[in-house]
Write an enzyme that holds these catalytic residues in place. Structure first.
Site, PDB file in Angstrom:
ATOM      1  CG  HIS A  73       3.534  -5.204   7.842  1.00 25.52           C
ATOM      2  ND1 HIS A  73       3.023  -5.777   8.795  1.00 25.52           N
ATOM      3  CD2 HIS A  73       3.724  -3.741   8.457  1.00 25.52           C
ATOM      4  CE1 HIS A  73       2.835  -5.009  10.155  1.00 25.52           C
ATOM      5  NE2 HIS A  73       3.101  -3.766   9.836  1.00 25.52           N
TER       6      HIS A  73
ATOM      7  N   GLY B 296      -7.134   3.485   7.016  1.00 21.01           N
ATOM      8  CA  GLY B 296      -7.696   2.318   7.234  1.00 21.01           C
ATOM      9  C   GLY B 296      -7.309   1.844   8.709  1.00 21.01           C
ATOM     10  CG  ASN B 297      -4.960  -1.792   8.964  1.00 23.89           C
ATOM     11  OD1 ASN B 297      -5.248  -1.186   7.902  1.00 23.89           O
ATOM     12  ND2 ASN B 297      -4.077  -2.305   9.555  1.00 23.89           N
ATOM     13  CE1 TYR B 298       0.543  -0.213  11.885  1.00 21.44           C
ATOM     14  CE2 TYR B 298      -0.363  -1.597   9.820  1.00 21.44           C
ATOM     15  CZ  TYR B 298       0.613  -1.519  11.184  1.00 21.44           C
ATOM     16  OH  TYR B 298       1.426  -2.390  11.768  1.00 21.44           O
ATOM     17  CG  ASP B 299      -4.683   5.232  13.980  1.00 21.02           C
ATOM     18  OD1 ASP B 299      -4.842   4.119  13.529  1.00 21.02           O
ATOM     19  OD2 ASP B 299      -5.416   6.268  13.908  1.00 21.02           O
TER      20      ASP B 299
ATOM     21  CE1 TYR C  22      -2.971  -2.994   0.259  1.00 27.29           C
ATOM     22  CE2 TYR C  22      -2.400  -3.266   2.805  1.00 27.29           C
ATOM     23  CZ  TYR C  22      -3.108  -3.776   1.522  1.00 27.29           C
ATOM     24  OH  TYR C  22      -3.708  -4.939   1.812  1.00 27.29           O
TER      25      TYR C  22
ATOM     26  CG  ASP D 237      -0.497   4.047   3.613  1.00 25.53           C
ATOM     27  OD1 ASP D 237      -1.257   3.353   2.994  1.00 25.53           O
ATOM     28  OD2 ASP D 237       0.069   3.351   4.387  1.00 25.53           O
TER      29      ASP D 237
ATOM     30  N   GLY E  65       0.767   8.166  -2.248  1.00 26.28           N
ATOM     31  CA  GLY E  65       0.374   8.295  -3.597  1.00 26.28           C
ATOM     32  C   GLY E  65      -0.899   7.735  -4.055  1.00 26.28           C
TER      33      GLY E  65
ATOM     34  CE1 TYR F 184      10.591  11.309 -10.317  1.00 27.73           C
ATOM     35  CE2 TYR F 184      11.415  11.603  -8.077  1.00 27.73           C
ATOM     36  CZ  TYR F 184      10.277  10.999  -8.917  1.00 27.73           C
ATOM     37  OH  TYR F 184       9.183  11.185  -8.535  1.00 27.73           O
TER      38      TYR F 184
HETATM   39 CU   LIG Z   1       3.258  -2.486  11.151  1.00 27.51          CU
END
Ligand SMILES: [Cu+2]
Length: 605
Positions: free
Chosen positions: A440, A390-393, A306, A308, A310, A548
């Site tokens: 992950h 989603g689930n993460y902060d 994911y 987060d 882009g 780049y």
């Molecule tokens: Cu984690």
């Protein structure tokens, strides 16, 4: 209050009503929509997947003086939801013109970001699919009102029929009731591939029939967590005379520091024109991208990567913060105005938090011979935001210290992404009876546009060098410091190496300290694993930095941008469930010979 522009050494006025980096106002967002509509670019099915300030070139901003006319420009990524056609538009609000319009080719350029509306879309699409419903029924799930399908970014794997398609992969979670956290009950082994333009399930991966974990993970339910402990006595943080910083038209000043706050729908918090005692240090600092690649190679999960920023627009997910919620003391909040998918403004109150913190000992010495005993306290200015994706902060905390250090601390918390527990799994940790949390990484890409005492900078790689025993080193104790000037972009692609304390010094040869040495600010990385995926994996071959630097330009004595990837490799622990204690990662920039001596001798006792 609006103040006249301040001019400082190095040409860094950062304030003033007409400043070119001023954040987009609600009126300017409305005007953007009108200008694009008047040029025929906004129809009934047009979605603003991105709208933001098109910042003027650095030289123009550095040359800005109060009264200089500025051309306010915006950039929009527009998506036609009926056809999937997408365009990248730059428009001038000052001239009310479209300056450039590029039709995007999704197969080549990628897809516009996932939007909040896509959450509703996938819910409707999968629940309307008979095969998906049958697969859910085989798992004993029939009350679809309690099923939460997640719009997960599909990645880019070149699978047959996928390139160019606007698609999501959908894993689902079940609630026992409306206030039951779904993350505790993953419906594993079943993934729906959804085409958002055709609005249908194009493929259903029904890999394994796994029991849906039953145990609840409701950390906010007093019945589940038990009575709160009563042994903690109050800690009160007060600043009876108020904080030592000021905020004026997004310009922050504190103990010699001066900077401008920005905010972008994709990057979130951005810091601009950071200077210390009127000497420029960083022109622009942000988290340009972040990705969370997962380790499980199974057909149901190999695609989990994911992006987060882009893909999920980190900035759009910013939380409104409440006093006492996560910061203590005398807090100043800044509101943020963001574009909706319809191109209208929406306000997020209290999105950015500023406060001053005690940061322990700054320096200290008790002397054996003179009897002198001196101690000074360190402080930091904290500029922070939190975003829930989603689930993460994720919390992004920029710290400016009295001694010239600039630190970014990223805080990861929230709920780990879950899977069904499979005995003997090599890809996940068991966190509850039938529940697991897959391995992950969280990798962040900081973009640091440096301006150390001016724009003419260079980069030295500095590390310790161990020396062989020999005539110069008969006792084997010798070690020295190896300094390597990086001459070209191709030499600038380097990895951190904690075994030799590798750091990168951004130096300015035209500005020297009292020893005649070029002043420098050094980037100190943390020692943490690199990207774990194979070099041939999709995630390793993404666009960006390689292109780049493809021209392999000279970088000695040029305008330097550091792109620093850092992050954490997360083998979840049982203690990370049902809500994860904050894990930290980040980096620090420190002055090295930027000052002639310790710059905080004058701190009061
Ligand atoms: Cu984690």
């Amino acid at each position: 209050m609006v103040r006249a522009a301040t001019e400082v050494d190095g040409g860094l006025p950062v304030s003033g009503p007409g400043h070119p980096l001023r954040r987009l106002s609600a009126d300017e967002i409305r005007l953007s929509r009108r200008v694009l509509a008047e040029h025929g670019l906004v129809g009934a099915h047009t979605r603003f997947t991105y709208l933001g300030l098109e910042e003027p070139p650095k030289a123009e901003v550095l040359g800005f003086r109060q009264g200089t006319p500025i051309d306010r420009r915006v950039r929009a990524i527009l998506l036609e939801e009926a056809t999937g056609a997408a365009s990248d538009v730059v428009a001038s609000l000052t001239r009310e013109t479209v300056d450039s319009l590029v039709a995007l080719d999704p197969a080549r350029d990628g897809q516009p970001a996932i939007m909040l509306g896509d959450l509703e879309a996938v819910d409707e699409i999968v629940k309307g699919d008979a095969d998906w419903r049958a697969a859910m029924a085989r798992r004993g799930v029939t009350d679809l009102d309690l099923v939460r399908p997640c719009p997960l970014s599909a990645g880019s794997f070149g699978l047959p029929g996928e390139p160019g398609r606007r698609m999501l992969r959908v894993l689902s979670f079940v609630q026992h009731r409306d206030d039951d956290h779904p993350w505790a009950h993953p419906v594993d082994g079943l993934v729906a591939y959804v085409d958002l333009i055709e609005r249908r399930v194009i493929e259903l991966v029904d890999e394994a029939l796994l029991p849906i974990p039953r145990e609840e993970g409701n950390f906010d339910d007093p019945a589940a967590v038990g009575p709160p402990r009563t042994s903690l006595k109050p800690i009160e943080i007060t600043q009876p005379e108020g904080p030592s910083f000021t905020v004026d038209d997004d310009e922050v000043t504190w103990e010699g520091w001066r900077l401008r706050i920005g905010f972008d729908a994709r990057e979130g918090l951005t810091l601009h024109q950071i200077s210390l005692w009127d000497r420029p240090v960083v022109y622009r600092a942000s988290i340009a991208e972040m990705v969370v690649p997962y380790a499980d190679p199974s057909p149901a999960r190999f695609w989990q990567n994911y992006f987060d920023a882009g893909e999920y627009l980190l900035g759009q997910q910013v939380n409104p913060l409440m006093l006492g919620c996560d910061c203590l003391g005398e807090i100043r909040y800044l509101d943020v105005v963001l574009p909706t998918e319809d191109g209208e403004p929406r306000e997020v109150p209290n999105a950015i938090c500023l406060h001053e913190e005690d940061a322990g000992i700054a320096w200290k010495h008790s002397d054996l011979f003179t009897g002198s005993a001196e101690t000074r306290r360190q402080r930091r200015l904290v500029i922070s935001t939190f975003a829930a994706i989603g689930n993460y902060d994720y919390g992004f905390y920029w710290h400016l210290y009295l001694d010239g250090a600039i630190e970014l601390e990223v805080k990861a918390t929230g709920v780990v992404f879950t899977s069904a527990h499979v005995e003997g799994s090599r890809w996940a940790t068991r966190v509850a009876p039938d529940l697991a949390a897959p391995y992950h990484q969280h990798l962040f890409s900081a973009r640091l546009d440096m301006t150390v005492d001016g724009v003419e900078n260079a980069v030295d790689e500095v590390q310790l060098e161990r020396l062989p025993v020999g005539p110069d080193n008969p006792h084997g104790n010798a070690f020295t410091r190896r300094v390597t000037r990086l001459a070209r972009e191709s030499e600038g692609a380097r990895t951190a190496d904690p075994s030799v304390g590798r750091a990168w010094h951004v130096v300015n040869a035209t500005s020297t300290n009292r020893f005649g040495q070029p002043v420098a600010y050094a980037l100190y990385p943390q020692g943490a694993p690199l990207l774990a995926a194979d070099p041939s994996a999709s995630i390793s071959r993404g666009a960006g930095l390689p292109s780049y630097v493809a021209a392999d330009r000279e970088i000695d004595g040029r305008d330097i941008v550091l792109w620093h990837t850092f992050g954490m490799t997360h083998f979840p622990r049982p203690e990370d469930w049902p809500v994860m204690p904050v894990a930290h990662c980040g980096f620090v920039l420190r002055p090295v010979g930027f000052f002639d001596r310790n710059p905080i001798l004058d701190l009061p006792r």
